[in-house]
Scaffold this motif. Structure first.
Motif, PDB file in Angstrom:
ATOM      1  N   LYS A  54     -11.094  -0.141  -0.420  1.00  0.00           N
ATOM      2  CA  LYS A  54     -10.237  -0.925  -1.308  1.00  0.00           C
ATOM      3  C   LYS A  54     -10.647  -0.841  -2.777  1.00  0.00           C
ATOM      4  N   GLU A  55     -11.760  -0.178  -3.058  1.00  0.00           N
ATOM      5  CA  GLU A  55     -12.175  -0.072  -4.452  1.00  0.00           C
ATOM      6  C   GLU A  55     -11.244   0.882  -5.188  1.00  0.00           C
ATOM      7  N   ARG A  56     -11.357   0.869  -6.533  1.00  0.00           N
ATOM      8  CA  ARG A  56     -10.516   1.754  -7.331  1.00  0.00           C
ATOM      9  C   ARG A  56     -10.759   3.201  -6.904  1.00  0.00           C
ATOM     10  N   LEU A  57      -9.699   3.911  -6.566  1.00  0.00           N
ATOM     11  CA  LEU A  57      -9.830   5.265  -6.036  1.00  0.00           C
ATOM     12  C   LEU A  57      -9.689   6.302  -7.140  1.00  0.00           C
ATOM     13  N   SER A  58     -10.466   7.360  -7.002  1.00  0.00           N
ATOM     14  CA  SER A  58     -10.323   8.501  -7.900  1.00  0.00           C
ATOM     15  C   SER A  58      -9.089   9.299  -7.481  1.00  0.00           C
ATOM     16  N   PRO A  59      -8.605  10.179  -8.340  1.00  0.00           N
ATOM     17  CA  PRO A  59      -7.437  10.993  -7.957  1.00  0.00           C
ATOM     18  C   PRO A  59      -7.650  11.772  -6.663  1.00  0.00           C
ATOM     19  N   ASP A  60      -8.866  12.303  -6.459  1.00  0.00           N
ATOM     20  CA  ASP A  60      -9.136  13.047  -5.232  1.00  0.00           C
ATOM     21  C   ASP A  60      -9.096  12.123  -4.013  1.00  0.00           C
ATOM     22  N   GLU A  61      -9.630  10.915  -4.181  1.00  0.00           N
ATOM     23  CA  GLU A  61      -9.612   9.958  -3.077  1.00  0.00           C
ATOM     24  C   GLU A  61      -8.193   9.508  -2.751  1.00  0.00           C
ATOM     25  N   VAL A  62      -7.364   9.361  -3.783  1.00  0.00           N
ATOM     26  CA  VAL A  62      -5.958   9.020  -3.551  1.00  0.00           C
ATOM     27  C   VAL A  62      -5.279  10.130  -2.768  1.00  0.00           C
ATOM     28  N   ALA A  63      -5.548  11.370  -3.154  1.00  0.00           N
ATOM     29  CA  ALA A  63      -4.950  12.508  -2.449  1.00  0.00           C
ATOM     30  C   ALA A  63      -5.384  12.543  -0.995  1.00  0.00           C
ATOM     31  N   LEU A  64      -6.662  12.255  -0.753  1.00  0.00           N
ATOM     32  CA  LEU A  64      -7.172  12.228   0.615  1.00  0.00           C
ATOM     33  C   LEU A  64      -6.505  11.135   1.436  1.00  0.00           C
ATOM     34  N   LEU A  65      -6.323   9.960   0.826  1.00  0.00           N
ATOM     35  CA  LEU A  65      -5.695   8.848   1.521  1.00  0.00           C
ATOM     36  C   LEU A  65      -4.242   9.167   1.867  1.00  0.00           C
ATOM     37  N   MET A  96       0.261  -2.996  -0.051  1.00  0.00           N
ATOM     38  CA  MET A  96       0.903  -2.007  -0.916  1.00  0.00           C
ATOM     39  C   MET A  96       0.650  -2.304  -2.388  1.00  0.00           C
ATOM     40  N   TRP A  97       0.383  -3.577  -2.706  1.00  0.00           N
ATOM     41  CA  TRP A  97       0.181  -3.990  -4.105  1.00  0.00           C
ATOM     42  C   TRP A  97      -1.076  -3.381  -4.710  1.00  0.00           C
ATOM     43  N   ASN A  98      -1.972  -2.864  -3.864  1.00  0.00           N
ATOM     44  CA  ASN A  98      -3.243  -2.316  -4.361  1.00  0.00           C
ATOM     45  C   ASN A  98      -3.178  -0.825  -4.686  1.00  0.00           C
ATOM     46  N   PRO A 135       2.342 -10.699  -3.410  1.00  0.00           N
ATOM     47  CA  PRO A 135       1.112  -9.952  -3.714  1.00  0.00           C
ATOM     48  C   PRO A 135      -0.121 -10.728  -3.307  1.00  0.00           C
ATOM     49  N   PRO A 136      -1.273 -10.059  -3.259  1.00  0.00           N
ATOM     50  CA  PRO A 136      -2.526 -10.781  -3.014  1.00  0.00           C
ATOM     51  C   PRO A 136      -2.715 -11.892  -4.036  1.00  0.00           C
ATOM     52  N   TYR A 137      -3.471 -12.884  -3.647  1.00  0.00           N
ATOM     53  CA  TYR A 137      -3.636 -14.085  -4.471  1.00  0.00           C
ATOM     54  C   TYR A 137      -4.061 -13.746  -5.899  1.00  0.00           C
ATOM     55  N   TYR A 138      -4.983 -12.792  -6.024  1.00  0.00           N
ATOM     56  CA  TYR A 138      -5.510 -12.448  -7.343  1.00  0.00           C
ATOM     57  C   TYR A 138      -4.489 -11.722  -8.217  1.00  0.00           C
ATOM     58  N   LEU A 143       1.920 -11.108 -12.453  1.00  0.00           N
ATOM     59  CA  LEU A 143       3.384 -11.071 -12.411  1.00  0.00           C
ATOM     60  C   LEU A 143       4.009 -11.524 -13.725  1.00  0.00           C
ATOM     61  N   LYS A 144       3.230 -12.158 -14.568  1.00  0.00           N
ATOM     62  CA  LYS A 144       3.723 -12.586 -15.870  1.00  0.00           C
ATOM     63  C   LYS A 144       3.645 -11.467 -16.912  1.00  0.00           C
ATOM     64  N   GLN A 145       3.005 -10.362 -16.551  1.00  0.00           N
ATOM     65  CA  GLN A 145       2.823  -9.264 -17.482  1.00  0.00           C
ATOM     66  C   GLN A 145       3.738  -8.093 -17.109  1.00  0.00           C
ATOM     67  N   PRO A 146       4.075  -7.256 -18.088  1.00  0.00           N
ATOM     68  CA  PRO A 146       4.984  -6.125 -17.804  1.00  0.00           C
ATOM     69  C   PRO A 146       4.490  -5.219 -16.686  1.00  0.00           C
ATOM     70  N   ARG A 147       3.185  -4.926 -16.668  1.00  0.00           N
ATOM     71  CA  ARG A 147       2.688  -4.022 -15.626  1.00  0.00           C
ATOM     72  C   ARG A 147       2.754  -4.679 -14.257  1.00  0.00           C
ATOM     73  N   GLY A 148       2.588  -6.007 -14.223  1.00  0.00           N
ATOM     74  CA  GLY A 148       2.726  -6.715 -12.958  1.00  0.00           C
ATOM     75  C   GLY A 148       4.157  -6.701 -12.464  1.00  0.00           C
ATOM     76  N   LEU A 149       5.104  -6.860 -13.371  1.00  0.00           N
ATOM     77  CA  LEU A 149       6.518  -6.821 -12.998  1.00  0.00           C
ATOM     78  C   LEU A 149       6.927  -5.421 -12.542  1.00  0.00           C
ATOM     79  N   ALA A 150       6.356  -4.405 -13.199  1.00  0.00           N
ATOM     80  CA  ALA A 150       6.655  -3.029 -12.793  1.00  0.00           C
ATOM     81  C   ALA A 150       6.157  -2.767 -11.379  1.00  0.00           C
ATOM     82  N   ARG A 151       4.929  -3.218 -11.070  1.00  0.00           N
ATOM     83  CA  ARG A 151       4.392  -3.038  -9.722  1.00  0.00           C
ATOM     84  C   ARG A 151       5.241  -3.811  -8.705  1.00  0.00           C
ATOM     85  N   LYS A 152       5.687  -5.002  -9.100  1.00  0.00           N
ATOM     86  CA  LYS A 152       6.542  -5.799  -8.213  1.00  0.00           C
ATOM     87  C   LYS A 152       7.804  -5.023  -7.828  1.00  0.00           C
TER      88      LYS A 152
END
Length: 622
Positions: A54-65, A96-98, A135-138, A143-152
């Motif tokens: 669940k940690e921040r993934l590198s591009p290679d790790e994303v590709a593997l996943l 999916m939110w992560n 989304p997860p509690y954190y 959701l009040k920010q543009p990037r949060g709304l985009a992910r939503k």
């Protein structure tokens, strides 16, 4: 384990670098799953660990996943709980939110494949998608920010697309979906963003591709949740401060003071401010925003030509829940707004249903009394109803009361004849709002004059001894000015309104039907309602001078038009805190003159009828 995970990742990277085909990758995953069944779990455990990362993934790790998820999709038919429970738990536990859109798409491809290939996991696949409504509690604050709304938008569009795909592949899935959505619905005490985004998803289901199966359930559940919030907003303590007060006047009737805060503190009945924070202000804000979401949904339903269909569901919900809720304060305005969007269809239908509920003898008394309270308030407040229709409904009410008098030649008994008294109070209340409009149209004036109102008021049952004195006082004042009937000395100057008998049924134990469509005190919701709503401050009565009229006889239907500015009552709200307690106190008033003394002053200017009848604190009064 760390070295093994690194080795496994390296193996996957090498597979990607070697440009293995999808078939070969699927074969590799199938082998890991097959070996797990035989007890060799090394590769299987590494695969499960990869999904738990669940940690921040590198591009290679994303590709593997992504590669792993797609490979699992190809092998979905070989996955079962008996041997691969840990893997399925890891899949269904992924939020999916992560992740970015590539991982989201791979996740949903896997979930859809699992649902289509294994009927035993359909429930879990639907559960996973419903969990991603929120989304997860954190993540809630984002959701009040543009990037949060985009992910939503990225997440929810994919979730609903996946639900449609699964419904197409598994026809029984929508029936399994409804109870899951209802079960996971956030409770009233949950955080506001959590409730709002979840309800947004429910309304999206209501208007989506599977609405024929789940739509009515979603809408009814949303109304039920609003009622849950509504009943948490109490005002019993306010009523106990001033048990004799029946009406609440609009703030614009209060003399203006230079400083708004000074007015807020000084215009409370009984002297200085007695502010006590009304329990549930945060709840009121949640309800306000939920109602706005629902209003906007109704707007979209009207635009798509679905309002009739949705209104029938709302009407069903109203009769089951809202009508029976003890003096609901705000939720009923969902019905009012829907009627305003379609006056000729929904607007007339709602009034007819309320009337039928009241006139049906087999209905329980409390249902009939609540229905006629709604009917009276609706006919009085709905600007979009034709005055001729109001006159016809009024005639039905009066005729029913008159027939009741003919069948019950007995003396007053509030408990035995409470439905009758509620009907009498209803038609008097409607006439307080509509008498001027009726008498300004010759045909309707003739119809009004032919109604047997006076015999009802003079009957042994004595409605003037039981109904709200403030309603009676305003009604008789207008009736006298309109020469509706001959107001005799015995009717006006007897002790009936202020007798010991009247007081015995007054105050806390009065037959005090409330009028549900009094002005809405939720600021955002009120902004949607106001264009459809008649405010008492704008009502012309027969007592008003003709010189003050702004409309001609030919424009009688327009005499209730209000100004463009917000009503002063609503404008008094603080933008940052919804303090209903202080507002209700500011609006509270106790009539200081009885009816008989009021009529002794022929020169006295007709007093205006305040806007709200306050509910009793006695449940038995309904």
């Amino acid at each position: 384990m760390g070295r093994e995970l690194a080795s496994e990742k390296t193996e996957f990277y090498e597979m990607e670098d070697a440009d293995f085909t999808d078939v070969e990758i699927v074969y590799h995953v199938r082998e890991a799953l097959k070996l797990a069944e035989q007890g060799n779990r090394d590769n299987y455990d590494e695969l499960v660990g990869l999904l738990h990362h669940k940690e921040r993934l590198s591009p290679d790790e994303v590709a593997l996943l992504v590669t792993s998820l797609k490979a699992l999709s190809g092998a979905a038919s070989t996955i079962d709980f008996a041997h691969h429970g840990a893997l399925l738990s890891a899949i269904f536990g992924m939020s999916m939110w992560n992740y970015g859109t590539d991982v989201m798409d791979a996740q949903l491809e896997l979930i859809t494949s699992l649902a289509a290939s294994n009927g035993k996991v359909v429930d879990d696949c639907l559960e996973m998608l419903v969990k991603n409504f929120v989304p997860p509690y954190y993540f809630l604050e984002l959701l009040k920010q543009p990037r949060g709304l985009a992910r939503k938008d990225q997440v929810l569009s994919r979730v609903h697309a996946a639900l449609k795909n699964i419904a197409d592949l598994v026809p029984l899935a929508p029936m399994l979906l409804s109870p899951k959505v209802i079960q996971r619905m956030p409770q009233p005490w949950c955080k506001e963003p959590e409730i709002l985004i979840y309800v947004e998803n429910m309304l999206r289901l209501e208007s989506g591709s599977i609405r024929e199966i789940v739509g009515s359930t979603m809408l009814i559940a949303v109304v039920d949740r609003m009622i849950d919030l509504d009943v948490m907003i109490g005002w019993d303590e306010i009523l106990q401060d001033d048990a004799k007060g029946i009406f609440e006047m609009e703030l614009e009737d209060v003399p203006e003071l230079a400083d708004e805060d000074e007015r807020d503190d000084s215009m409370l009945l009984g002297g200085p401010s007695r502010k006590k924070g009304l329990q549930g202000n945060l709840v009121a804000e949640k309800l306000d925003k939920l109602m706005v979401l629902t209003f906007e949904h109704l707007d979209s339903c009207q635009s798509s030509g679905r309002l009739d269909e949705v209104f029938d569901v709302l009407l069903q919900s109203f009769q089951i829940t809202v009508l029976k809720a003890y003096k609901s304060k705000f939720t009923q305005f969902v019905m009012f707004y829907a009627c305003g969007l379609d006056p000729e269809g929904c607007g007339l239908k709602f009034a007819m249903v309320l009337a039928d509920l009241f006139f049906c003898d087999v209905n329980p008394p409390d249902t009939r009394m609540s229905a006629v309270a709604y009917l009276a308030s609706y006919l009085s407040r709905a600007k979009f109803l034709p005055i001729a229709f109001v006159a016809n409904m009024l005639k039905r009410l009066v005729d029913w009361c008159f027939k009741y008098c003919e069948l019950h030649d007995v003396y007053m008994n509030p408990k035995a004849h409470q439905v009758f008294y509620s009907g009498c109070q209803a038609f008097m209340y409607v006439l307080c709002f509509c008498m001027r409009k009726l008498i300004d149209v010759p045909r309707l004036k003739y119809q009004l004059l032919s109604m047997p109102i006076e015999p009802i008021l003079k009957h042994k049952l004595g409605p003037l001894k039981v109904c709200l004195p403030t309603v009676i006082e305003e009604f008789l004042r207008q009736a006298k000015a309109a020469r509706l009937f001959t107001i005799s000395e015995s009717l006006v100057f007897s002790d009936m309104l202020e007798s010991d008998l009247s007081r015995a049924f007054g105050g806390m134990d009065r037959l005090d039907m409330y009028f549900p469509f009094d002005p809405c005190l939720l600021k955002s919701s009120e902004s949607y309602i106001r264009e459809h709503f008649i405010y008492w401050s704008k009502v012309k009565t027969p007592c008003d001078s003709d010189d003050e009229e702004s409309s001609s006889d030919d424009e009688a239907d327009d005499i209730f038009e209000r100004k463009e500015e917000d009503d002063a009552m609503i404008e008094s709200f603080d933008e940052k805190s919804l303090d209903l307690d202080s507002v209700l106190k500011r609006m509270s008033i106790t009539p200081k003159n009885s009816l008989k003394y009021g009529y002794e002053r022929e020169s006295q200017e007709c007093r205006r009828m305040p806007s709200r009848i306050r509910p009793s604190t006695s449940p038995e009064s309904l």
